[in-house]
Design a protein around this motif. Structure first.
Motif, short mmCIF file in Angstrom:
data_model
loop_
_atom_site.label_atom_id
_atom_site.label_comp_id
_atom_site.label_asym_id
_atom_site.label_seq_id
_atom_site.Cartn_x
_atom_site.Cartn_y
_atom_site.Cartn_z
N ALA A 1 6.80 -7.53 2.03
CA ALA A 1 6.99 -6.24 1.34
C ALA A 1 5.68 -5.48 1.16
N SER A 2 4.71 -6.10 0.50
CA SER A 2 3.47 -5.35 0.17
C SER A 2 2.37 -6.33 -0.21
N ALA A 3 1.19 -5.79 -0.39
CA ALA A 3 0.05 -6.54 -0.91
C ALA A 3 -0.63 -5.69 -1.98
N LYS A 4 -1.39 -6.33 -2.83
CA LYS A 4 -2.02 -5.61 -3.95
C LYS A 4 -3.38 -6.22 -4.25
N GLY A 5 -4.35 -5.33 -4.54
CA GLY A 5 -5.67 -5.76 -4.95
C GLY A 5 -6.44 -6.51 -3.88
N LEU A 6 -6.26 -6.13 -2.59
CA LEU A 6 -6.99 -6.82 -1.53
C LEU A 6 -8.48 -6.50 -1.61
N LYS A 7 -9.26 -7.45 -1.19
CA LYS A 7 -10.72 -7.26 -1.15
C LYS A 7 -11.05 -6.28 -0.03
N LYS A 8 -11.78 -5.23 -0.35
CA LYS A 8 -12.11 -4.22 0.64
C LYS A 8 -13.14 -4.74 1.63
N VAL A 9 -12.91 -4.42 2.90
CA VAL A 9 -13.84 -4.83 3.95
C VAL A 9 -15.05 -3.90 3.93
N LYS A 10 -16.23 -4.48 3.95
CA LYS A 10 -17.46 -3.68 3.89
C LYS A 10 -17.62 -2.81 5.14
N HIS A 11 -18.29 -1.69 4.94
CA HIS A 11 -18.65 -0.75 6.01
C HIS A 11 -17.43 -0.06 6.63
N LEU A 12 -16.27 -0.14 5.96
CA LEU A 12 -15.07 0.55 6.46
C LEU A 12 -14.58 1.52 5.39
N SER A 13 -14.41 2.78 5.77
CA SER A 13 -13.89 3.75 4.81
C SER A 13 -12.39 3.63 4.63
N LYS A 14 -11.69 3.13 5.67
CA LYS A 14 -10.24 2.95 5.61
C LYS A 14 -9.90 1.53 6.07
N MET A 15 -8.84 1.00 5.50
CA MET A 15 -8.37 -0.33 5.89
C MET A 15 -6.95 -0.25 6.44
N ASP A 16 -6.80 -0.60 7.73
CA ASP A 16 -5.49 -0.72 8.36
C ASP A 16 -5.23 -2.21 8.56
N VAL A 17 -4.27 -2.75 7.83
CA VAL A 17 -4.08 -4.21 7.84
C VAL A 17 -2.67 -4.57 8.30
N TYR A 18 -2.54 -5.80 8.77
CA TYR A 18 -1.24 -6.37 9.15
C TYR A 18 -1.21 -7.81 8.66
N VAL A 19 0.01 -8.40 8.66
CA VAL A 19 0.20 -9.76 8.16
C VAL A 19 0.81 -10.61 9.27
N THR A 20 0.26 -11.80 9.47
CA THR A 20 0.83 -12.80 10.37
C THR A 20 1.51 -13.87 9.53
N VAL A 21 2.80 -14.14 9.85
CA VAL A 21 3.59 -15.12 9.10
C VAL A 21 3.85 -16.31 10.03
#
Length: 254
Positions: A14-34
């Protein structure tokens, strides 16, 4: 081969919350592997991946991310099966963190009936144990099913194939009686032409009818088989009987 009691397990990220931000990136595009692990005999699809949450930042959401696994209850109750959620940044291909969820915890959480969908939250951590946020997902168990396990994994019992009856075998063609009699040219008549009389004609009579008047009873032609079709072929009703051909009766009784 041995039979095993199994269940289907559907996971919906469904979602994620409070993820640690990746340094040197202004935007975070993430995906999940199950991924499902812990069953060495299972050779099916063990890993699935969500789509990339564009501009999701530290609180991304996913839709249409339902994945189904087949689990063996004996292994789940022995606490050997684990579902792993790994969150990865698509821009830098860097792992943000993972959540390891024992399947036995999911079974215990739904209760004895194992029915209905549940919503649950797990902590996301780095391999060293540092927290990296939370992941939220839905899950549900399907009904019990029996499968056969072998060296190649699980195999569902296939229904029996429909029985195919071969097409009726054609009866042997019996030679016409005219082929067994000598030809007209093989006879010698004193003063008579070897050609047949002008009233030459054939009469075709199929058994069990009687031959024309003046003809003796004719036995069944050679090659006719009355005992039935060859082995392995169904009986034909009514039997296919080839006709008997009677030659013309000339002025000399031939």
């Amino acid at each position: 081969m041995s039979t095993m009691e199994c269940r289907s397990l559907e996971i919906t990220v469904a979602s994620a919350k409070g993820l640690k931000k990746v340094k040197h990136l202004s935007k975070m595009d993430v995906y999940v592997t199950v991924k499902l692990s812990g069953d060495p005999a299972y050779t099916g699809q063990l890993e699935h991946r969500t789509h990339v949450a564009k501009d999701g930042g530290t609180s991304p959401t996913w839709s249409n991310s339902a994945f189904t696994f087949t689990i063996r209850e004996a292994l789940a109750n022995a606490n050997r099966l684990v579902i792993t959620f790994k969150i990865t940044c698509d821009r830098s291909n860097k792992d943000i963190g993972e959540a390891h969820v024992p399947v036995r915890d999911l079974l215990d959480h739904v209760g004895a009936d194992k029915a209905g969908q549940r919503y649950i939250t797990y902590k996301v951590k780095k391999p060293n144990g540092k927290p990296r946020g939370e992941i939220n997902f839905f899950y549900r168990f399907g009904g019990q099913m029996t499968r056969t396990g072998g060296a190649g994994g699980f195999a569902v019992h296939a229904p029996p194939l429909p029985t195919h009856n071969p097409a009726p075998y054609p009866w042997p063609r019996a030679p016409a009686l005219a082929q067994l009699l000598p030809s007209w040219g093989s006879f010698s008549y004193h003063g008579c032409s070897p050609s047949p009389p002008p009233s030459y004609s054939y009469h075709t009579v199929a058994p069990p009818h009687m031959p024309p008047a003046g003809y003796p009873t004719v036995a069944r032609p050679m090659g006719y088989q009355a005992e039935g079709p060859p082995a392995g072929y169904p009986p034909v009703d009514p039997p296919q009987v080839p006709p008997v051909v009677y030659p013309p009766r000339g002025a000399y009784g031939f």
